[in-house]
Design an enzyme around this catalytic site. Sequence first.
Site, PDB file in Angstrom:
ATOM      1  CG  HIS A 178       0.755   6.415  -0.401  1.00  0.00           C
ATOM      2  ND1 HIS A 178      -0.211   7.277  -0.856  1.00  0.00           N
ATOM      3  CD2 HIS A 178       0.183   5.714   0.620  1.00  0.00           C
ATOM      4  CE1 HIS A 178      -1.327   7.112  -0.150  1.00  0.00           C
ATOM      5  NE2 HIS A 178      -1.112   6.167   0.737  1.00  0.00           N
ATOM      6  CG  HIS A 220      -1.739   1.210   1.403  1.00  0.00           C
ATOM      7  ND1 HIS A 220      -3.058   1.287   1.037  1.00  0.00           N
ATOM      8  CD2 HIS A 220      -1.443   2.431   1.921  1.00  0.00           C
ATOM      9  CE1 HIS A 220      -3.539   2.491   1.294  1.00  0.00           C
ATOM     10  NE2 HIS A 220      -2.569   3.206   1.844  1.00  0.00           N
ATOM     11  CD  GLU A 221       1.726   3.432   3.755  1.00  0.00           C
ATOM     12  OE1 GLU A 221       1.859   4.497   3.112  1.00  0.00           O
ATOM     13  OE2 GLU A 221       0.765   3.231   4.525  1.00  0.00           O
ATOM     14  CD  GLU A 225      -4.909   6.952   1.029  1.00  0.00           C
ATOM     15  OE1 GLU A 225      -5.225   5.730   0.968  1.00  0.00           O
ATOM     16  OE2 GLU A 225      -3.918   7.351   1.666  1.00  0.00           O
TER      17      GLU A 225
END
Length: 490
Positions: A265, A261-262, A291
């Site tokens: 980003h 997930h990160e 996001e």
Amino acid sequence: MTTAYERLEQKFARIAVLNEASAMLGWDAAAMMPDGGAEARGEQLATLAGLAHESLCSPDIGEDLEAAAPETDWQEANVGLMREAYIRATALPRDLVEASVRAGRACETIWRVARKESDFAAVQAALSEVISLTRESAQILGGVLGLSPYDALMSQYQRGITAADANAIFTQYEAFLKEALPRAEALQAAREHGELPPGPYPEAVQEALARKLAAAAGLKFSNARLDRSAHPFCGGTPTDIRITTRYDESDVCSALTGVLHETGHALYEQNLPAAFRRQPVGEAAGMAVHESQSLIIEMQAVRSDAFLSHLAPILTDAFGKPITLPALKRRLRHVERSFIRVEADEMTYPAHVLLRFRLEQALLSGDLAVADLPGAWNDGFKALLGITPPDDAQGCLQDIHWYDGAIGYFPSYTLGAMAAAQLMAAARKALPALDAHLALGDFAPLTGWLAEHVHGLGSSLGFNEILTAATGEPLNPAHFEAHLTARYLA
């Protein structure tokens, strides 16, 4: 002789460096700093915020904004963003900016202990101070920008989206969830089978695998770090990215999906337009867009049948335990009414955001007293998901955002999830072999498409403009509902 536009670029680059320093100190506070450094760190961050604010409020910037003659569309967009930043900054007194940062750091420090002890009363006074200062700033900004106080805060995180926009989207989703969630639960109960082997899953092996998968997704560790913190996040700068996660040796999936997930980003930051680095137009287009980039990697790609078929044998080899595709799907695509937002499945997650969206508006307006927050939280959660948190650690104390002064941020999470589904639908049309690549662990076609249609645009376009250019329409929640229907209701 430099032009007015060139002088603006130089000044905004210096301001960006101050903000980069703040970002690094914030990462250090979460990942490395001893507890005893909190008070001094608060002063350091407040001083840097004050210096950046003072620089941005310089009359010279106002004069150069009036005289600037941008020569390209990118420069035109850059000046527009500079002008908005200048208007915002000059509206707020420096002492209010520094006081807000100082209060947020102090409150966050208290919150870390209060959350562990599930003691809302311990942080109530500090949160009241944060809310009061945030309300003061929001009222000033709203007056200058012609927005409601809450919209003025929302626009700090995602420009171009108002509370009315978000409310319409969330209300539509609330109706969808009311009908879809019981159906998903019933279907799940009838067909779920297979469980992951019990732990332990050694932390060192998890970390090595997380690094390997992040690198496979495209993260350049020559310009990135992976560390530990209580709350996973991605920070730093485009050339010095800092990812943090937390490990649980009883759970093989939490840290891995968190890191990926990160990584979404991080890929966004890594691929922002280098020609406009440290310029407003070269920054990410907002937190909802951000996001969408983390969730298109984690939820859309990593949790797809294609990628999970690739991941199952990798996990089996790494941990020496038989990890099957059905068991992995059960763990990562299990719908459940639960209390913790960051652990929620993608179907119920928007309900967590909707609750916070409603409560933070009430806190900001004064319709909800800080002292009444725990009860309002529990009542609202019961109304949305039919369950009541057993304590405040699993209720209103679980997130850092309000205690650090980030009000207006939460809507970005669900707007981003919806945008991710819309972008993935467009990517699959543009890349017919996308799932075949994901089944081989190959993210390159997807990340290349995102680099072209999202990352490389920086802030030259807004949220809905980026979606329209990439998908042919502004945000359409129907794509998210279609994704959930296909994954959980088919």
